[in-house]
Design an enzyme around this catalytic site. Structure first.
Site: not given
Ligand code: 7TS
Length: 417
Positions: A134, A211, A214, A237, A375
């Site tokens: 990501h 990371d 997910q 999430k 992303c």
């Molecule tokens: N890493 C992964 C694997 C992610 O899926 C996401 C967000 C992030 C980092 C960033 O997370 P945040 O909470 O700091 O924004 N992924 C997604 C997505 O798949 N669709 O919208 C956000």
């Protein structure tokens, strides 16, 4: 209104139809159709128990933390700090000080890149990422690499969406200082072998960041078993609120890292001549935090635990397998990401239908999916597609949701015939 969080029976098999009732948002109509929410990878929905907990905090408990000697402030601090213990148990960390509060995965990775990177990276050192990261696990490393002269190396991904582990072994070198890898790909659904990746990196003397944005919402996480040095995830999430997340780090590594942001709470003593810092984890937590969100994450973890992460994982694997079986019979549909080890995500394209048309028309039928590059532009480029349609599942989804998705896709296809 009470503070009691959850009341789901854990005995025997979990009744997921009943659990769905905990999510008021799912009983809505969208564009005249019952909502089918398949965008959990972006943000999952919040059960009433967690929403009630946030509401209770705002109505009866709100006060600043770590400062006041008055009762309300102490209560807010206790509740807020309780989340640290809950997260420690949730990911099996050795110490609660290893749990740093952040605003989310992005913030957690920026913290490590800046603090660990400025301490340890020098000209010519190497950072290993994968092609399926990501952007949150790419750009912070590029920024610190630019400042320190470190170099980024990338593990390629094969046609099914698996990491090329042989290439990874060949990339590892004495100069490797950090291996930062996505646990479960948000674009492909691939579950990467975090433990094996970590063992190999440690043999080369490199630190490892996983990371888990997910993975933490979907499976049991044991950071001691993985043995990674850092692990990151976001509350929103995993049935919690936005604006809050976690950085796990091994205590001995965190202790030697410099603070990332300065301000109140992160200090020991301040004078114009010299300032000394608070201990881990507080030296990384400057300023008034999102207190309600922190308490909300604690409540979300209680909720997930009351179902059981193993049950959640089993349920979601069943749903993904069902979804793949149904979708592979749809003419013209091509999966992007077909790893044997996948979780919660099904990404696909049609040669004749742009993903944004697919998403817009599915929405007309009340079906929420994400379309675009998620992303994760480098991995989409790897598969030569500008965008995919992504259905990302949660335990509260049902086979009927997937049936509705398949019907919806057939409906969209009818416009392009
Ligand atoms: N890493 C992964 C694997 C992610 O899926 C996401 C967000 C992030 C980092 C960033 O997370 P945040 O909470 O700091 O924004 N992924 C997604 C997505 O798949 N669709 O919208 C956000």
């Amino acid at each position: 209104m009470s503070k009691v969080d959850v009341s789901i029976s854990k005995a025997g098999t979990v009744d997921f139809d009943k659990i769905r009732e905990d999510f008021p948002v799912l009983s809505q109509q969208v564009n005249g159709h019952p909502l089918v929410y398949l965008d959990n990878g972006a943000s999952s929905q919040m059960p009433a128990q967690v929403a009630d907990r946030l509401d209770y905090y705002h109505r009866f408990e709100h006060s600043n933390v770590h400062r006041g000697i008055h009762t309300l402030s102490q209560q807010a601090t206790d509740e807020y700090e309780l989340t640290r213990k809950k997260i420690q148990a949730f990911i099996n960390a050795r110490h609660s000080e290893e749990i740093i509060y952040t605003t989310g995965t992005t913030d957690s990775i920026n913290l490590v890149a800046n603090s660990f990177g400025s301490l340890h990276f020098k000209e010519g050192d190497e950072i290993i990422l994968s092609q399926m990261e990501h952007h949150a696990n790419i750009v912070p490393w590029q920024m610190i690499a630019e400042r320190t002269g470190a170099i980024i190396k990338v593990i390629p991904v094969d046609d099914r969406g698996d990491l090329d582990m042989e290439a990874y072994k060949n990339l590892l070198a004495d100069k490797t200082k950090m291996v930062a890898i996505i646990h479960v790909s948000n674009a492909l659904g691939t579950v990467n072998p975090a433990k094996e990746i970590t063992d190999l990196a440690h043999e080369s003397g490199a630190a490892v960041l996983i990371d888990g944005a997910q993975s933490a919402p979907h499976q049991v996480i044991d950071v001691q078993d993985i043995d990674c040095d850092f692990f990151t995830f976001s509350a929103h999430k995993m049935c919690g609120p936005t604006g809050f997340g976690i950085l796990y780090g091994k205590k001995e590594i965190l202790d030697e890292m410099p603070p990332y942001r300065g301000g109140g709470d992160m200090i020991d003593k301040v004078s114009f001549e010299e300032t000394t810092y608070n201990v881990t984890p507080f030296k990384f937590e400057a300023g008034t935090p999102p207190i309600a969100a922190g308490i909300g994450l604690g409540s979300a973890v209680d909720y997930l635990n009351s179902i059981g992460m193993d049950e959640i994982s089993r349920r979601e694997h069943e749903l993904v397998a069902y979804g793949v079986e149904r979708l592979k019979r749809v003419d013209g549909l091509r999966f992007i990401g077909e790893s044997e080890n996948r979780a919660s995500v099904i990404s696909f394209v049609f040669d004749e239908i742009h993903a944004s048309d697919m998403g817009t028309l599915l929405d007309k039928r009340g079906i929420a999916v994400r379309t675009g590059h998620h992303c994760a532009q480098p991995i989409l480029r790897r598969f030569n597609v500008p965008a995919t349609t992504r259905a990302s599942l949660s335990f509260y989804n049902s086979k009927e949701d997937i049936d509705r998705l398949v019907d919806g896709i057939e409906y969209v296809k009818s416009f392009f015939e």
